[in-house]
Motif scaffolding. Structure first.
Motif, PDB file in Angstrom:
ATOM      1  N   VAL A 211      39.616  33.952  38.994  1.00 17.04           N
ATOM      2  CA  VAL A 211      38.419  34.743  39.289  1.00 17.04           C
ATOM      3  C   VAL A 211      37.729  34.146  40.514  1.00 17.04           C
ATOM      4  CG1 VAL A 211      36.117  35.418  38.498  1.00 17.04           C
ATOM      5  CG2 VAL A 211      38.047  35.502  36.920  1.00 17.04           C
ATOM      6  N   LEU A 212      37.370  35.017  41.473  1.00 13.70           N
ATOM      7  CA  LEU A 212      36.606  34.594  42.645  1.00 13.70           C
ATOM      8  C   LEU A 212      35.125  34.821  42.370  1.00 13.70           C
ATOM      9  CD1 LEU A 212      36.339  33.663  45.599  1.00 13.70           C
ATOM     10  CD2 LEU A 212      36.651  36.063  46.279  1.00 13.70           C
ATOM     11  N   ILE A 213      34.338  33.744  42.428  1.00 12.79           N
ATOM     12  CA  ILE A 213      32.893  33.835  42.201  1.00 12.79           C
ATOM     13  C   ILE A 213      32.204  33.849  43.564  1.00 12.79           C
ATOM     14  CG2 ILE A 213      30.874  32.747  41.158  1.00 12.79           C
ATOM     15  CD1 ILE A 213      32.828  31.343  39.217  1.00 12.79           C
ATOM     16  N   VAL A 214      31.576  34.993  43.911  1.00 12.99           N
ATOM     17  CA  VAL A 214      30.860  35.118  45.183  1.00 12.99           C
ATOM     18  C   VAL A 214      29.373  35.014  44.877  1.00 12.99           C
ATOM     19  CG1 VAL A 214      30.609  36.464  47.298  1.00 12.99           C
ATOM     20  CG2 VAL A 214      32.686  36.690  45.917  1.00 12.99           C
ATOM     21  N   GLU A 215      28.783  33.850  45.128  1.00 15.12           N
ATOM     22  CA  GLU A 215      27.407  33.564  44.698  1.00 15.12           C
ATOM     23  C   GLU A 215      26.826  32.498  45.617  1.00 15.12           C
ATOM     24  OE1 GLU A 215      24.004  33.400  43.345  1.00 15.12           O
ATOM     25  OE2 GLU A 215      25.170  34.491  41.828  1.00 15.12           O
ATOM     26  N   ASP A 216      25.591  32.737  46.103  1.00 18.57           N
ATOM     27  CA  ASP A 216      24.985  31.777  47.022  1.00 18.57           C
ATOM     28  C   ASP A 216      24.125  30.736  46.328  1.00 18.57           C
ATOM     29  OD1 ASP A 216      23.145  33.850  46.394  1.00 18.57           O
ATOM     30  OD2 ASP A 216      21.875  33.238  48.073  1.00 18.57           O
ATOM     31  N   ASN A 217      23.731  30.980  45.091  1.00 18.58           N
ATOM     32  CA  ASN A 217      22.859  30.049  44.383  1.00 18.58           C
ATOM     33  C   ASN A 217      23.703  28.975  43.680  1.00 18.58           C
ATOM     34  OD1 ASN A 217      21.344  29.194  41.732  1.00 18.58           O
ATOM     35  ND2 ASN A 217      19.760  29.978  43.109  1.00 18.58           N
ATOM     36  N   PRO A 218      23.490  27.704  44.008  1.00 18.20           N
ATOM     37  CA  PRO A 218      24.338  26.634  43.446  1.00 18.20           C
ATOM     38  C   PRO A 218      24.300  26.572  41.916  1.00 18.20           C
ATOM     39  CG  PRO A 218      23.049  25.812  45.298  1.00 18.20           C
ATOM     40  CD  PRO A 218      22.517  27.168  44.993  1.00 18.20           C
TER      41      PRO A 218
ATOM     42  N   THR B 160      44.951  35.839  46.284  1.00 20.21           N
ATOM     43  CA  THR B 160      44.784  36.966  45.364  1.00 20.21           C
ATOM     44  C   THR B 160      44.087  36.479  44.104  1.00 20.21           C
ATOM     45  OG1 THR B 160      46.968  36.594  44.390  1.00 20.21           O
ATOM     46  CG2 THR B 160      46.819  38.177  46.220  1.00 20.21           C
ATOM     47  N   PHE B 161      43.278  37.370  43.534  1.00 23.46           N
ATOM     48  CA  PHE B 161      42.523  37.054  42.315  1.00 23.46           C
ATOM     49  C   PHE B 161      42.655  38.220  41.340  1.00 23.46           C
ATOM     50  CE2 PHE B 161      40.665  34.562  45.695  1.00 23.46           C
ATOM     51  CZ  PHE B 161      40.450  33.322  45.109  1.00 23.46           C
ATOM     52  N   ASP B 162      42.396  37.912  40.071  1.00 24.70           N
ATOM     53  CA  ASP B 162      42.464  38.958  39.046  1.00 24.70           C
ATOM     54  C   ASP B 162      41.147  39.711  38.925  1.00 24.70           C
ATOM     55  OD1 ASP B 162      45.190  38.410  37.831  1.00 24.70           O
ATOM     56  OD2 ASP B 162      44.262  36.427  37.704  1.00 24.70           O
ATOM     57  N   VAL B 163      40.028  39.035  39.182  1.00 22.79           N
ATOM     58  CA  VAL B 163      38.697  39.651  39.111  1.00 22.79           C
ATOM     59  C   VAL B 163      37.814  38.973  40.153  1.00 22.79           C
ATOM     60  CG1 VAL B 163      36.609  39.973  37.717  1.00 22.79           C
ATOM     61  CG2 VAL B 163      38.825  40.309  36.669  1.00 22.79           C
TER      62      VAL B 163
ATOM     63  N   LEU C  49      41.884  46.705  51.901  1.00 25.08           N
ATOM     64  CA  LEU C  49      42.565  47.623  50.971  1.00 25.08           C
ATOM     65  C   LEU C  49      42.949  46.930  49.665  1.00 25.08           C
ATOM     66  CD1 LEU C  49      44.892  49.483  53.510  1.00 25.08           C
ATOM     67  CD2 LEU C  49      42.602  50.127  52.732  1.00 25.08           C
ATOM     68  N   ILE C  50      42.049  46.058  49.203  1.00 24.79           N
ATOM     69  CA  ILE C  50      42.276  45.336  47.946  1.00 24.79           C
ATOM     70  C   ILE C  50      41.623  46.103  46.803  1.00 24.79           C
ATOM     71  CG2 ILE C  50      41.705  43.226  46.671  1.00 24.79           C
ATOM     72  CD1 ILE C  50      41.959  41.700  49.298  1.00 24.79           C
ATOM     73  N   LYS C  51      42.361  46.306  45.720  1.00 23.32           N
ATOM     74  CA  LYS C  51      41.872  47.069  44.568  1.00 23.32           C
ATOM     75  C   LYS C  51      41.477  46.175  43.398  1.00 23.32           C
ATOM     76  CE  LYS C  51      44.630  51.142  45.723  1.00 23.32           C
ATOM     77  NZ  LYS C  51      45.648  52.104  45.240  1.00 23.32           N
ATOM     78  N   THR C  52      41.384  44.892  43.627  1.00 18.18           N
ATOM     79  CA  THR C  52      40.989  43.958  42.556  1.00 18.18           C
ATOM     80  C   THR C  52      39.638  44.385  41.960  1.00 18.18           C
ATOM     81  OG1 THR C  52      42.106  42.150  43.691  1.00 18.18           O
ATOM     82  CG2 THR C  52      40.476  41.546  42.014  1.00 18.18           C
ATOM     83  N   PRO C  53      39.494  44.397  40.618  1.00 13.56           N
ATOM     84  CA  PRO C  53      38.199  44.764  40.005  1.00 13.56           C
ATOM     85  C   PRO C  53      37.071  43.868  40.485  1.00 13.56           C
ATOM     86  CG  PRO C  53      39.928  44.687  38.348  1.00 13.56           C
ATOM     87  CD  PRO C  53      40.529  44.131  39.598  1.00 13.56           C
ATOM     88  N   ILE C  54      35.965  44.505  40.884  1.00  9.26           N
ATOM     89  CA  ILE C  54      34.786  43.764  41.348  1.00  9.26           C
ATOM     90  C   ILE C  54      33.637  44.020  40.379  1.00  9.26           C
ATOM     91  CG2 ILE C  54      33.115  43.455  43.212  1.00  9.26           C
ATOM     92  CD1 ILE C  54      35.245  44.384  45.167  1.00  9.26           C
ATOM     93  N   ILE C  55      33.077  42.939  39.838  1.00 13.70           N
ATOM     94  CA  ILE C  55      31.952  43.054  38.904  1.00 13.70           C
ATOM     95  C   ILE C  55      30.701  42.546  39.606  1.00 13.70           C
ATOM     96  CG2 ILE C  55      31.004  42.335  36.675  1.00 13.70           C
ATOM     97  CD1 ILE C  55      33.910  41.826  35.766  1.00 13.70           C
ATOM     98  N   ALA C  56      29.716  43.429  39.760  1.00 15.43           N
ATOM     99  CA  ALA C  56      28.456  43.028  40.400  1.00 15.43           C
ATOM    100  C   ALA C  56      27.663  42.145  39.449  1.00 15.43           C
ATOM    101  CB  ALA C  56      27.644  44.263  40.769  1.00 15.43           C
ATOM    102  N   MET C  57      27.172  41.026  39.958  1.00 16.30           N
ATOM    103  CA  MET C  57      26.254  40.161  39.208  1.00 16.30           C
ATOM    104  C   MET C  57      24.961  40.108  40.021  1.00 16.30           C
ATOM    105  SD  MET C  57      28.300  36.927  37.609  1.00 16.30           S
ATOM    106  CE  MET C  57      28.272  36.082  39.175  1.00 16.30           C
ATOM    107  N   THR C  58      23.987  40.912  39.612  1.00 12.58           N
ATOM    108  CA  THR C  58      22.782  41.032  40.429  1.00 12.58           C
ATOM    109  C   THR C  58      21.536  40.736  39.630  1.00 12.58           C
ATOM    110  OG1 THR C  58      21.433  42.562  41.721  1.00 12.58           O
ATOM    111  CG2 THR C  58      22.748  43.513  39.967  1.00 12.58           C
ATOM    112  N   ALA C  59      20.561  40.158  40.321  1.00 13.39           N
ATOM    113  CA  ALA C  59      19.255  39.933  39.698  1.00 13.39           C
ATOM    114  C   ALA C  59      18.326  41.102  39.959  1.00 13.39           C
ATOM    115  CB  ALA C  59      18.638  38.653  40.256  1.00 13.39           C
TER     116      ALA C  59
END
Length: 618
Positions: free
Chosen positions: A485-492, A526-529, A553-563
C-alpha cells in the motif's frame, strides 16, 4: 432632447401627466370599490351556499332521528337507537349555529326553525321516557297522535322557507356582482385608454427609469458576486478548519487507540481515557458545526436503506449505559415487540438524533432515571409509524425557553453553558434532521422534574427474508503476504499511524509526503492500494489522482483519506478518479474494511451477537 423641449413645454407635459395620473387614480378607486363589493358579495354567496347545505343536512338529520324513534317505539328493537343521540345533538347544534350566523332577513325564520327542532327533540325525549318506564302503549299512542308528524311537517315547511330566503339573497348578490363586474371592466378599459395617452408623454421618464434600473441591476450583480465570493471564502475556511482540526485529531485518537492495546497501569489508562474522551468531545463539536453548515446550505441528503431499528436502539443504549451508570442513573430501554425486523430509512441520521437526545438527558440529569421508548403508532404491511421518546428526571427547561432551545447556538440559559458546556447546536441539528426525515420533534418539560423529547417517523417495512445478517464487531482482517500500500500523506503523525495500522495487518507500506512524489514513486513501482490525502503541498490529492489516471494510466484503487468533511467532498473525490472516501479521524476497522474491499481479501468474521431484548410492561 434637453435642448429641444423648452421649460414651458416641460411644464405642460408635467401638468398633463399629473392630470392623467389623477384621473387614473379616480377610475381605479371606483373600480376598487366595485371589486371590493364583488369580494363581499362572493363571501355572502359562500355564506348562503353553506347555509343552504346546512339546512339540507339538518332536514336529513331530523328525518333520520324521527325514523329511528318510530322504528324503536314500534318494534322495541334497540338497534334503531344506534347513533340517535348523536344525530339529535348534531341537529340541535346545527340549528343553533344557523341561528347564530343569521342576518336580519333570515333571523326570524331560522329562529322559528330552531324552536321547532328543539320541540321535536323534547318530544322524542318524552316518548323515550315513557318507553323506559315500560309504558309502550302510551308512547305508541303519542307517536300515532300526529303531534310528532305535525312537528316534522312544520320543520320541513320552515326549512324550505329558509332555503328559499337564502336562494333569493343569492340571486340578489349575483345580480349585484354582474353590475359591479361590468363597471370594473369598463373602468379598466378607461384606465387603459388613459395609460395609452400618458405613455407618449412619459417616455423620457421611462427611459430614465430603465437606465436607473440597469445601473441598479449591475450593482446587484456586483453585490451577488461579492456574496458568492464571501460564501466561497466561508466554505473554504470551513474546509480548511475541518482539515486543520481533524488532521491532528486523527493522530491523537488513532495513537491513543494503539496505546490502549499496550501494557498500561491503571493511572496511565485513566490518563489515556481522559485524552480519548477530550478528543471525542472535540470531534463532536467539529461534526456539529460541519453538519449545521451542510444543513444550512441544503446539502445534507437523507438515505433510504434497510436497517434494524431494534439493533440501532440497542446499540445506542449499550453505548450510553456505562456513562449513565457512572452517574448512578437508571437507564431503561423499551422497544415495542410489534416493530418489524427491518425497515427502510436513514439509520445514520436517526442514530445521530437519538444519540444527541440521550446524551443531553444523561448530561442534564444528576439523579433518577432516563427512559428511552420506541413504540409503534401505526402499522400495516407496507409502512410503520414509530414514536421515539427520551424522558429524564433532570433539571428541566423553563416554559419561556422551550420555544428557543432548538435555535442554533442557544441553550436554556447561561448557567447551562457554564455548568454543562456544549455549543448549543445539538438540538438545532436534531430538529432539522428529524424534519428532513418527515417528522417533527416535540418537548414537554417541568423545571426541576425533567424533560421529554419525542418525535414520530414513518418507515417502509422491508421483508427480512431478502437480507442476510452482516458480521458484527470483532472481524479480523487477513491479507496474503506481499500486499503493498502506498500512503500519500504529508502529516508525519498520520503517516506513522496509517503505517502502524497496516503493518499490524501484515501489509507492506511506502510513504510519499506529497502528490508529486506519489506520482514519481508510481512510475517505478506497483502497489495494490493507494491511500491518498487531499490537502498536501506541491500537488494535492485531486491533481495527483488525475495524473495517476490520465497520464500514468494506472487503475490501482485509490482511497481518499481526508480531514475535509464538507458536503460534496465525497462526490468530488469520486469524480476525480478515486474509488472510496474515508474521513479523518478514521477507525482502524473502517480503513481495513475499505482496503479489504479493493484487495478482494477474505474477512474472517467474529461471532455475530444477536441482540436480546427484555420488554417491560406498557
Amino acid at each position: 432632447m434637453e435642448s429641444i423641449i423648452n421649460n414651458k413645454t416641460k411644464l405642460k407635459l408635467l401638468i398633463g401627466f399629473g392630470l392623467g395620473i389623477l384621473l387614473i387614480l379616480v377610475v381605479q378607486l371606483l373600480s376598487g370599490r366595485s371589486i371590493k363589493a364583488i369580494i363581499n358579495n362572493e363571501k355572502a354567496l359562500l355564506h348562503t351556499t353553506k347555509t343552504i347545505e346546512q339546512l339540507e343536512a339538518l332536514r336529513a338529520n331530523v328525518s333520520s332521528f324521527e325514523s329511528k324513534m318510530r322504528g324503536f317505539v314500534l318494534t322495541s328493537n334497540l338497534k334503531f337507537l344506534d347513533g340517535n343521540d348523536e344525530i339529535q345533538e348534531k341537529s340541535c347544534e346545527s340549528s343553533k349555529q344557523l341561528l347564530a350566523a343569521a342576518t336580519g332577513k333570515d333571523h326570524d325564520v331560522l329562529e322559528e326553525l330552531n324552536n321547532l327542532v328543539i320541540a321535536k327533540i323534547e318530544f322524542n325525549s318524552r316518548v323515550l321516557t315513557m318507553v323506559d318506564s315500560a309504558d309502550n302503549s302510551r308512547a305508541t299512542s303519542i307517536i300515532n297522535s300526529g303531534e310528532g308528524k305535525l312537528l316534522m311537517d312544520s320543520i320541513s315547511v320552515v326549512n324550505e322557507r329558509a332555503i328559499a330566503v337564502q336562494r333569493q339573497e343569492a340571486e340578489v348578490y349575483k345580480k349585484s356582482n354582474d353590475l359591479n363586474s361590468t363597471f370594473a371592466l369598463n373602468s379598466d378599459l378607461i384606465s387603459g385608454f388613459i395609460i395609452l395617452l400618458c405613455l407618449i408623454v412619459s417616455l423620457r421618464i421611462l427611459f430614465k427609469d430603465i437606465n436607473d434600473r440597469i445601473k441598479l441591476e449591475n450593482s446587484l450583480r456586483e453585490e451577488q458576486k461579492k456574496t458568492e465570493k464571501t460564501m466561497l471564502i466561508k466554505e473554504q475556511f470551513m474546509s480548511n478548519m475541518s482539515h486543520e482540526i481533524r488532521t491532528p485529531l486523527n493522530a491523537m485518537l488513532g495513537f491513543s487507540g494503539l496505546l490502549e492495546n499496550t501494557g498500561l497501569n491503571d493511572q496511565q489508562r485513566d490518563y489515556l481515557q481522559a485524552i480519548d474522551s477530550a478528543g471525542k468531545s472535540l470531534m463532536t463539536i467539529v461534526d456539529d458545526i460541519l453538519d449545521f453548515s451542510k444543513i444550512e446550505a441544503g446539502m445534507l441528503g437523507i438515505e433510504n436503506v434497510p436497517f434494524s431499528l431494534q439493533q440501532l436502539m440497542q446499540s445506542v443504549y449499550t453505548m450510553f449505559f456505562p456513562k449513565a451508570q457512572s452517574k448512578d442513573l437508571k437507564l431503561y430501554l423499551f422497544i415495542d415487540p410489534k416493530i418489524p425486523t427491518l425497515v427502510s430509512g436513514d439509520p445514520t441520521r436517526l442514530n445521530q438524533v437519538i444519540m444527541n437526545l440521550i446524551g443531553n438527558a444523561v448530561k442534564f440529569t444528576n439523579k433518577g432515571s432516563i427512559h428511552v421508548d420506541c413504540t409503534v403508532v401505526t402499522l400495516n404491511d407496507k409502512q410503520v409509524q414509530v414514536k421515539i421518546s427520551i424522558k429524564d428526571t433532570g433539571i428541566g427547561i423553563i416554559r419561556e425557553k422551550i420555544d428557543t432551545i432548538f435555535d442554533r447556538f442557544t441553550q436554556a440559559d447561561n448557567a447551562t453553558t457554564r455548568n454543562f458546556g456544549g455549543t448549543g447546536l445539538g438540538l438545532s441539528i436534531a430538529k432539522k434532521l428529524v424534519e428532513l426525515q418527515g417528522g417533527q420533534i416535540r418537548v414537554n418539560s417541568v423545571p426541576g422534574k425533567g424533560s421529554e423529547f419525542y418525535f414520530i417517523l414513518a418507515y417502509d417495512v422491508v421483508d427480512a427474508k431478502d437480507y442476510a445478517p452482516v458480521s458484527g464487531t470483532g472481524s479480523k482482517h487477513y491479507f496474503n503476504k506481499g500486499k503493498k500500500v502506498l500512503i500519500v500523506e504529508d502529516n508525519p503523525l498520520n503517516q506513522r499511524l496509517a503505517q502502524m495500522l497496516l503493518q499490524d495487518a501484515g501489509i507492506e507500506t511506502t510513504i510519499a509526503v506529497n502528490g508529486q512524489l506519489a506520482v514519481d514513486v508510481l512510475k517505478k513501482n506497483t502497489f495494490d492500494v493507494i491511500l491518498m490525502d487531499i490537502q498536501m503541498p506541491v500537488l494535492d490529492g485531486y491533481e495527483a489522482t488525475k495524473k495517476i489516471r490520465n497520464e500514468l494510466l494506472i487503475k490501482t484503487p485509490i482511497i481518499a483519506m481526508t480531514a475535509n468533511a464538507m458536503s460534496g467532498e465525497y462526490e468530488r473525490c469520486i469524480s476525480s478518479g478515486m474509488n472510496d472516501y474515508i474521513t479523518k479521524p478514521f477507525r482502524a476497522e473502517t480503513l481495513l474494511n475499505s482496503i479489504t474491499t479493493f484487495l478482494n481479501e477474505s474477512t474472517v468474521p467474529g461471532k455475530i451477537v444477536l441482540t436480546e431484548f427484555k420488554f417491560r410492561e406498557t
